[in-house]
Design an enzyme around this catalytic site. Sequence first.
Site, short mmCIF file in Angstrom:
data_model
loop_
_atom_site.label_atom_id
_atom_site.label_comp_id
_atom_site.label_asym_id
_atom_site.label_seq_id
_atom_site.Cartn_x
_atom_site.Cartn_y
_atom_site.Cartn_z
N TRP A 103 -16.73 -19.67 -47.22
CA TRP A 103 -16.75 -19.09 -46.00
C TRP A 103 -16.59 -17.41 -45.82
O TRP A 103 -17.28 -16.94 -45.27
CB TRP A 103 -15.87 -19.87 -45.20
CG TRP A 103 -16.37 -21.36 -44.91
CD1 TRP A 103 -15.56 -22.33 -45.37
CD2 TRP A 103 -17.64 -21.66 -44.07
NE1 TRP A 103 -16.58 -23.56 -45.02
CE2 TRP A 103 -17.58 -23.19 -44.03
CE3 TRP A 103 -18.69 -20.92 -43.53
CZ2 TRP A 103 -18.46 -23.78 -43.85
CZ3 TRP A 103 -19.68 -21.80 -43.24
CH2 TRP A 103 -19.70 -23.10 -43.14
N ASP A 173 -10.66 -15.44 -40.42
CA ASP A 173 -11.20 -16.54 -40.07
C ASP A 173 -10.23 -17.76 -40.34
O ASP A 173 -10.03 -18.05 -41.52
CB ASP A 173 -12.57 -16.75 -40.97
CG ASP A 173 -13.16 -18.06 -40.75
OD1 ASP A 173 -12.74 -19.09 -39.69
OD2 ASP A 173 -14.23 -18.47 -41.40
N LYS A 197 -12.90 -27.89 -36.03
CA LYS A 197 -12.17 -28.29 -37.01
C LYS A 197 -10.67 -28.74 -36.62
O LYS A 197 -10.28 -30.04 -36.70
CB LYS A 197 -11.81 -27.31 -38.00
CG LYS A 197 -12.94 -26.71 -38.37
CD LYS A 197 -13.81 -27.28 -39.64
CE LYS A 197 -15.23 -26.93 -39.62
NZ LYS A 197 -15.40 -25.42 -40.40
C1 LIG Z 1 -16.58 -24.32 -40.65
C2 LIG Z 1 -16.35 -23.15 -40.87
C3 LIG Z 1 -17.31 -22.05 -40.66
C4 LIG Z 1 -18.48 -22.20 -39.78
O1 LIG Z 1 -18.30 -22.64 -38.54
P1 LIG Z 1 -19.41 -22.94 -37.62
O2 LIG Z 1 -18.68 -23.24 -36.10
O3 LIG Z 1 -20.19 -24.02 -38.02
O4 LIG Z 1 -20.29 -21.62 -37.54
C5 LIG Z 1 -16.73 -20.72 -40.77
N1 LIG Z 1 -15.57 -20.62 -41.25
C6 LIG Z 1 -14.84 -21.83 -42.07
C7 LIG Z 1 -13.43 -21.26 -42.69
C8 LIG Z 1 -15.13 -23.10 -41.62
O5 LIG Z 1 -14.22 -23.80 -42.03
#
Ligand SMILES: *Cc1c(COP(=O)(O)O)cnc(C)c1O
Length: 361
Positions: A103, A173, A197
């Site tokens: 990511w 993030d 998540k």
């Molecule tokens: C799932 C995830 C993403 C991507 O998220 P989307 O909402 O599908 O764009 C980005 N960063 C992390 C850490 C993730 O777990």
Amino acid sequence: MSDRKLNFFAGPSVLPVEVLDEMQSQIKDYQGNGQSMIETSHRGAMFEGMYNKCLSSMRELLGISSDYDVYFLGGGATLQFAMIPMNFLKPGTHADYIKSGTWANKAGKDAEVFGDVKYYFDGSDSKFTTLPDPKTVHASKNSSYLYLCSNETIGGIEWQDFPKREDTPIIADMSSDFLSRPVDVNNFDMIYGGVQKNLGPAGATVIIMKKDMLKRANSPLPNYLNYANHSSKDGLFNTPPVFSIWGVQLVLEWIKKNGGAQGMKERATLKSKMVYDVLDSSDFWKSPVDSRYRSKMNVVFRLPSEDLEKKFLTEAAQNDMLGLKGHRSVGGLRASIYNSCPVEDVKTLTEFMKEFERKNG
Ligand SMILES: *Cc1c(COP(=O)(O)O)cnc(C)c1O
């Protein structure tokens, strides 16, 4: 009782059953208003009441001061990979990215479209199984910002402490460990995460941004991609992802009832320890990650052979345990045990694991 299966998917992922029940009971007629939350104007009082509750719960749970904006955007966490450098990577400078896994690397790649990226750390040497010691992390000179991913969902590694904010803004993030523990928001200039998540149904991305950051923004920018527009309209610049925000509002109430961020940390510590204890109990199981940075959200593990891993997945599914396959890019197995995943489900999983080892070890 319901016959819901046990959900260990990495995302979209499990929600508290109480939240699903609440949504079901209110879906046609929200609190006796004679209309549904998902059929009404986002400029009306009914939406606004729910929205304001959602934002104030978020501020309360994370201790977010009035120096910060809080709102939701569409486009997933992935859109932020582009919006961040578009807004904040100053021409003629660079940004520091900590290359910790899938990511953070994707975010770095998008930043390269807009300017120079310095990779502060390169986890590829270790196949992304470890992180730098946060005490040793310092942004480089003239860097526009320092970027990190707090929990690498695919690799299964998580920062336990964070680098300290010095002169350079820090952007994180937190998609996959959002509100799984208390976080000192003041150490960050921006925190964001896709809500699917740990926070609600897919559709919204939560943005927490220090208002001062806007002074650093590049211009001109297309309207939607300019954070200043979302800030000045309190996140209602355009139609927000209403259904998703409603889900988040209810999940935040659930988190409050369950001990807040500290309560989530205790749950996560307990649940992840249950799984890691099995992994550490014999050579049958392998945890590929540096034990100092083991994720409390995504527990990644391997078995002695790929055939056994297949067998594990098949038998787990026969026992109503879903979502245990590792990401297709790395293989192996992964149990995602986000906030809403019940402790009992993790107990069932670990008992199944021990039984599987007895039969196949
Ligand atoms: C799932 C995830 C993403 C991507 O998220 P989307 O909402 O599908 O764009 C980005 N960063 C992390 C850490 C993730 O777990």
